[in-house]
Design a protein around this motif. Structure first.
Motif, short mmCIF file in Angstrom:
data_model
loop_
_atom_site.label_atom_id
_atom_site.label_comp_id
_atom_site.label_asym_id
_atom_site.label_seq_id
_atom_site.Cartn_x
_atom_site.Cartn_y
_atom_site.Cartn_z
N PHE A 282 0.85 -1.19 0.00
CA PHE A 282 0.00 0.00 0.00
C PHE A 282 0.88 1.24 0.00
O PHE A 282 1.98 1.24 0.56
N ALA A 283 0.41 2.31 -0.64
CA ALA A 283 1.15 3.56 -0.63
C ALA A 283 0.17 4.73 -0.64
O ALA A 283 -0.95 4.61 -1.17
N CYS A 284 0.58 5.83 -0.05
CA CYS A 284 -0.27 7.02 -0.04
C CYS A 284 0.59 8.27 0.01
O CYS A 284 1.78 8.22 0.33
N VAL A 285 -0.04 9.39 -0.33
CA VAL A 285 0.61 10.71 -0.26
C VAL A 285 -0.22 11.56 0.69
O VAL A 285 -1.45 11.63 0.55
N VAL A 286 0.43 12.18 1.68
CA VAL A 286 -0.29 13.00 2.66
C VAL A 286 0.35 14.38 2.75
O VAL A 286 1.50 14.57 2.34
N ARG A 287 -0.41 15.33 3.28
CA ARG A 287 0.13 16.67 3.53
C ARG A 287 0.76 16.67 4.91
O ARG A 287 0.12 16.26 5.89
N VAL A 288 1.98 17.16 5.00
CA VAL A 288 2.76 17.02 6.23
C VAL A 288 2.15 17.78 7.39
O VAL A 288 2.09 17.28 8.52
N ARG A 289 1.68 19.00 7.15
CA ARG A 289 1.30 19.86 8.28
C ARG A 289 0.10 19.35 9.06
O ARG A 289 -0.04 19.61 10.25
N ASP A 290 -0.82 18.61 8.40
CA ASP A 290 -2.02 18.14 9.10
C ASP A 290 -2.38 16.69 8.83
O ASP A 290 -3.37 16.19 9.35
N GLY A 291 -1.56 16.00 8.03
CA GLY A 291 -1.84 14.59 7.76
C GLY A 291 -2.99 14.36 6.80
O GLY A 291 -3.47 13.23 6.67
N LEU A 292 -3.44 15.40 6.09
CA LEU A 292 -4.55 15.23 5.15
C LEU A 292 -4.13 14.29 4.02
O LEU A 292 -3.15 14.56 3.32
N PRO A 293 -4.85 13.19 3.81
CA PRO A 293 -4.50 12.28 2.71
C PRO A 293 -4.85 12.92 1.37
O PRO A 293 -5.97 13.38 1.16
N ALA B 128 -5.04 16.99 16.98
CA ALA B 128 -4.63 16.83 15.58
C ALA B 128 -5.60 15.87 14.93
O ALA B 128 -5.52 14.67 15.11
N GLU B 129 -6.52 16.41 14.19
CA GLU B 129 -7.62 15.62 13.66
C GLU B 129 -7.17 14.75 12.49
O GLU B 129 -6.50 15.20 11.58
N VAL B 130 -7.53 13.49 12.55
CA VAL B 130 -7.26 12.57 11.45
C VAL B 130 -8.51 12.49 10.61
O VAL B 130 -9.61 12.32 11.12
N HIS B 131 -8.37 12.61 9.32
CA HIS B 131 -9.53 12.85 8.47
C HIS B 131 -10.28 11.60 8.06
O HIS B 131 -11.49 11.56 8.07
N VAL B 132 -9.55 10.56 7.70
CA VAL B 132 -10.23 9.41 7.12
C VAL B 132 -9.59 8.13 7.62
O VAL B 132 -8.38 8.04 7.78
N GLU B 133 -10.42 7.13 7.81
CA GLU B 133 -9.92 5.86 8.32
C GLU B 133 -9.28 5.04 7.22
O GLU B 133 -8.21 4.48 7.38
N VAL B 134 -9.92 4.95 6.08
CA VAL B 134 -9.43 4.10 5.00
C VAL B 134 -9.56 4.84 3.68
O VAL B 134 -10.12 5.91 3.59
N VAL B 135 -9.03 4.21 2.64
CA VAL B 135 -9.20 4.76 1.30
C VAL B 135 -10.68 4.83 0.99
O VAL B 135 -11.43 3.90 1.29
N PRO B 136 -11.16 5.93 0.40
CA PRO B 136 -12.59 6.09 0.20
C PRO B 136 -13.16 5.06 -0.77
O PRO B 136 -12.47 4.58 -1.65
#
Length: 304
Positions: free
Chosen positions: A6-17, A170-178
């Motif tokens: 598995f691989a993903c790209v996130v935004r560093v400042r807030d962990g937004l996938p 620090a809010e995590v936005h999503v549990e899994v890939v949509p």
């Protein structure tokens, strides 16, 4: 098996996938590892640019640069250097595709969903090949890691960090890939499905009938039987591609359409010109419907 799962790209400042590979593994260890990856992604800014969280069977590797970080779940016996080669190439591809402004302004998870195609291509390249470019990157990354070794964590630490992230809001936005939701099925789409099912049934009936009556008498008929069964399978897969999302649906659609055309031309003699034209016409309509049916825009799903 030694591979990237598995691989993903996130935004560093807030962990937004921002994007992720569409890999569906229901193994419990993998799902737990995904949860810890999510927890780790929300506080990547606290860590150096390279890091590894090792587990018994699975490991998480991350590489951050500027606004983005690339993360991967690999088997624990997968080469750490190769994993960072993979993340470097993924990071380069993403940076070449999107500018910093669009990354900063992204407000919803998986805003760059289409990058999944690139992730799959690069992941397949690293899982299945060992080209010269990989070897060149290997030497470069190996040299860099000697001077700046990746920070080493444990998956259990990542689980503890989840509590820290929640405590620090620090809010995590999503549990899994949509889940990919397609646009509504149109009347023309329903017609293409019905015609596809009819063509598939005709191919199956003719193929079975030909096999039963001619298989033992004439071995040359094997080619005709195969030429009936392959379009039957193509019709089934065309129905599937219309109803369900696939990141490589364009390539699959063209392959299936070409297969239907080739087999029907081969069957000239057992089918007349009008019958061949009908089957190719249905395949054309189905291909058009597959390619024009788009994904619904993913609505923000914060707090899940």
């Amino acid at each position: 098996m030694s591979m990237i799962f598995f691989a993903c790209v996130v935004r560093v400042r807030d962990g937004l996938p921002l994007s992720a590979s569409t890999d569906f593994h229901f193994n419990q260890d993998f799902l737990e590892c995904r949860k810890r990856l999510k927890a780790l992604s929300s506080i990547l800014a606290r860590y150096p640019s390279r890091g590894t969280a090792k587990g018994r069977d699975l490991s998480i590797h991350f590489l951050s640069s500027g606004d983005i970080a690339c993360m991967a779940i690999c088997s624990s016996n997968y080469s750490t250097i190769m994993a960072f080669c993979f993340l470097e190439e993924l990071q380069w591809e993403f940076a070449a595709s999107y500018d910093t402004t669009s990354i900063s302004l992204a407000s919803r998870p998986y805003a760059f969903l289409e990058f999944d195609n690139v992730i799959q291509k690069v992941k397949w390249h690293f899982n299945c090949t060992s080209g010269s470019r990989v070897k060149v990157n290997w030497e470069k990354v190996e040299e860099e890691m000697k001077f700046q070794p990746p920070v080493e964590l444990k998956l259990e630490d990542a689980e503890l960090m989840n509590g820290l992230a929640n405590g620090g809001h620090a809010e995590v936005h999503v549990e899994v890939v949509p889940t990919y939701r397609m646009q509504r099925v149109t009347p023309l789409g329903i017609l293409s499905l019905v015609l596809n099912i009819m063509c598939g049934a005709l191919n199956l009936i003719r193929g079975v009938h030909l096999a039963e009556h001619s298989f033992q008498e004439d071995h040359e008929v094997i080619g005709n039987v195969i030429a009936f069964f392959l379009p039957f399978l193509a019709c089934v897969f065309q129905c599937y591609l219309y109803l369900f999302y696939s990141s490589t649906r364009k390539v699959k659609t063209f392959i299936l359409f070409f297969l239907v055309c080739l087999c029907n031309v081969y069957l000239y003699g057992l089918r007349n010109v009008w019958q061949i034209a009908f089957h190719i016409g249905v395949a054309s309509l189905s291909s058009y419907q597959i390619l024009t049916r788009q994904l619904m825009e993913k609505q923000p799903d914060y707090g899940v």
